[in-house]
Design a protein around this motif. Structure first.
Motif, short mmCIF file in Angstrom:
data_model
loop_
_atom_site.label_atom_id
_atom_site.label_comp_id
_atom_site.label_asym_id
_atom_site.label_seq_id
_atom_site.Cartn_x
_atom_site.Cartn_y
_atom_site.Cartn_z
N ALA A 1 0.83 -1.21 0.00
CA ALA A 1 0.00 0.00 0.00
C ALA A 1 0.87 1.27 0.00
CB ALA A 1 -0.91 0.00 1.22
N PRO A 2 0.31 2.36 -0.49
CA PRO A 2 1.04 3.63 -0.45
C PRO A 2 1.30 4.07 1.00
CG PRO A 2 -1.05 3.87 -1.65
CD PRO A 2 -1.01 2.50 -1.08
N SER A 3 2.30 4.90 1.17
CA SER A 3 2.60 5.43 2.49
C SER A 3 1.41 6.24 3.02
CB SER A 3 3.84 6.33 2.43
OG SER A 3 3.56 7.49 1.65
N THR A 4 1.34 6.35 4.31
CA THR A 4 0.28 7.15 4.94
C THR A 4 0.35 8.58 4.43
OG1 THR A 4 0.28 5.74 6.88
CG2 THR A 4 -0.64 7.96 7.15
N GLU A 5 1.55 9.12 4.31
CA GLU A 5 1.72 10.50 3.85
C GLU A 5 1.17 10.68 2.44
OE1 GLU A 5 4.42 9.39 7.00
OE2 GLU A 5 4.28 8.56 4.99
N LEU A 6 1.49 9.76 1.55
CA LEU A 6 1.01 9.85 0.17
C LEU A 6 -0.50 9.67 0.12
CD1 LEU A 6 1.52 10.20 -2.82
CD2 LEU A 6 2.03 7.74 -2.96
N ARG A 7 -1.02 8.71 0.86
CA ARG A 7 -2.46 8.46 0.88
C ARG A 7 -3.22 9.69 1.37
NH1 ARG A 7 -5.43 6.95 5.02
NH2 ARG A 7 -3.63 6.31 6.24
N GLN A 8 -2.71 10.31 2.44
CA GLN A 8 -3.39 11.49 2.98
C GLN A 8 -3.29 12.68 2.03
OE1 GLN A 8 -1.67 11.76 6.92
NE2 GLN A 8 -3.16 10.32 7.75
N TRP A 9 -2.12 12.85 1.38
CA TRP A 9 -1.98 13.94 0.42
C TRP A 9 -2.96 13.75 -0.74
CZ3 TRP A 9 -0.68 13.32 -4.73
CH2 TRP A 9 -0.56 14.50 -5.47
N TYR A 10 -3.06 12.54 -1.24
CA TYR A 10 -3.89 12.24 -2.40
C TYR A 10 -5.38 12.43 -2.10
CZ TYR A 10 -6.13 9.41 -6.03
OH TYR A 10 -6.94 8.96 -7.04
N ALA A 11 -5.84 11.85 -1.01
CA ALA A 11 -7.24 11.94 -0.58
C ALA A 11 -8.23 11.58 -1.69
CB ALA A 11 -7.54 13.34 -0.03
N HIS A 12 -7.82 10.75 -2.61
CA HIS A 12 -8.64 10.29 -3.74
C HIS A 12 -9.24 11.44 -4.54
CE1 HIS A 12 -8.24 6.00 -3.13
NE2 HIS A 12 -8.16 6.31 -1.86
N ASP A 13 -8.45 12.50 -4.68
CA ASP A 13 -8.84 13.65 -5.50
C ASP A 13 -8.52 13.30 -6.96
OD1 ASP A 13 -8.94 16.01 -6.98
OD2 ASP A 13 -7.95 17.22 -5.44
N PRO A 14 -9.53 13.18 -7.82
CA PRO A 14 -9.28 12.78 -9.22
C PRO A 14 -8.24 13.66 -9.92
CG PRO A 14 -11.63 12.78 -8.78
CD PRO A 14 -10.97 13.38 -7.56
N GLU A 15 -8.18 14.93 -9.56
CA GLU A 15 -7.22 15.82 -10.21
C GLU A 15 -5.78 15.51 -9.80
OE1 GLU A 15 -8.30 19.93 -9.80
OE2 GLU A 15 -10.33 19.57 -10.56
N ARG A 16 -5.60 14.79 -8.70
CA ARG A 16 -4.26 14.44 -8.23
C ARG A 16 -3.85 13.02 -8.62
NH1 ARG A 16 -3.76 16.82 -2.04
NH2 ARG A 16 -3.76 19.00 -2.66
N PHE A 17 -4.73 12.28 -9.32
CA PHE A 17 -4.44 10.87 -9.58
C PHE A 17 -3.14 10.65 -10.35
CE2 PHE A 17 -4.78 6.92 -12.10
CZ PHE A 17 -4.72 6.03 -11.04
N ALA A 18 -2.90 11.40 -11.41
CA ALA A 18 -1.68 11.19 -12.21
C ALA A 18 -0.43 11.38 -11.35
CB ALA A 18 -1.66 12.12 -13.42
N GLU A 19 -0.42 12.42 -10.54
CA GLU A 19 0.74 12.66 -9.67
C GLU A 19 0.81 11.60 -8.57
OE1 GLU A 19 4.20 14.37 -8.01
OE2 GLU A 19 3.31 14.42 -10.00
N PHE A 20 -0.34 11.20 -8.03
CA PHE A 20 -0.37 10.12 -7.05
C PHE A 20 0.23 8.85 -7.64
CE2 PHE A 20 -2.63 6.20 -5.92
CZ PHE A 20 -2.22 6.06 -4.60
N ALA A 21 -0.21 8.50 -8.86
CA ALA A 21 0.28 7.27 -9.51
C ALA A 21 1.79 7.33 -9.71
CB ALA A 21 -0.44 7.06 -10.84
N ARG A 22 2.30 8.48 -10.12
CA ARG A 22 3.75 8.63 -10.31
C ARG A 22 4.50 8.45 -8.99
NH1 ARG A 22 7.72 11.54 -9.31
NH2 ARG A 22 6.61 13.21 -8.27
N ARG A 23 4.02 9.12 -7.95
CA ARG A 23 4.68 9.02 -6.64
C ARG A 23 4.57 7.60 -6.07
NH1 ARG A 23 2.98 14.41 -3.17
NH2 ARG A 23 3.59 15.96 -4.71
N TYR A 24 3.42 6.98 -6.28
CA TYR A 24 3.23 5.62 -5.77
C TYR A 24 4.15 4.63 -6.48
CZ TYR A 24 0.83 1.29 -4.46
OH TYR A 24 0.53 0.03 -4.01
N ARG A 25 4.29 4.78 -7.79
CA ARG A 25 5.23 3.90 -8.52
C ARG A 25 6.64 4.07 -7.97
NH1 ARG A 25 1.89 5.55 -12.94
NH2 ARG A 25 0.71 3.77 -13.72
#
Length: 124
Positions: A51-75
């Motif tokens: 699973a993604p880190s707590t910090e990344l998960r909280q930053w992302y907050a499942h905001d569709p506009e942040r998905f591409a950046e979330f996916a990059r950071r998660y990879r």
């Protein structure tokens, strides 16, 4: 199995009913989903370490506009030794047959499970 002979990996919500063709059901969220018993989940495995880190998960907050950046950071996070080992375990499981990655996210299409699906298919 897909027509190419490679086992299939799909993403579903843990709240969806179990289906006979789910194969190995793997929860990939760090937190246990609310309102789901272990029996109802019918899991092969709860793979918290991928699973993604707590910090990344909280930053992302499942905001569709942040998905591409979330996916990059998660990879990037998947290169971490603990996550990489967990990912190797998922790849080994996939070699044995179909795998269903489960998430409690309201939109599974913008979840870590979708990113993992792409990685496991070799397109991530």
């Amino acid at each position: 199995m897909t027509t190419s002979g490679a086992p299939r990996v799909r993403v579903r919500r843990i709240y969806d009913p179990v289906e006979p063709d789910d194969g190995a059901r793997v929860l990939v969220d760090r937190l246990w989903p609310r309102g789901v018993s272990k029996e109802r989940a019918d899991l092969h495995e709860w793979c918290k370490d991928v699973a993604p880190s707590t910090e990344l998960r909280q930053w992302y907050a499942h905001d569709p506009e942040r998905f591409a950046e979330f996916a990059r950071r998660y990879r990037d996070e998947l290169a971490d030794p603990t996550r990489a080992e967990a990912l190797d375990g998922l790849q080994a499981l996939l070699r044995q047959g179909p795998v269903t990655l489960l998430t409690a996210a309201k939109r599974s299409d913008i979840s870590e499970a979708t990113v993992l699906q792409e990685v496991l298919r070799g397109s991530g």
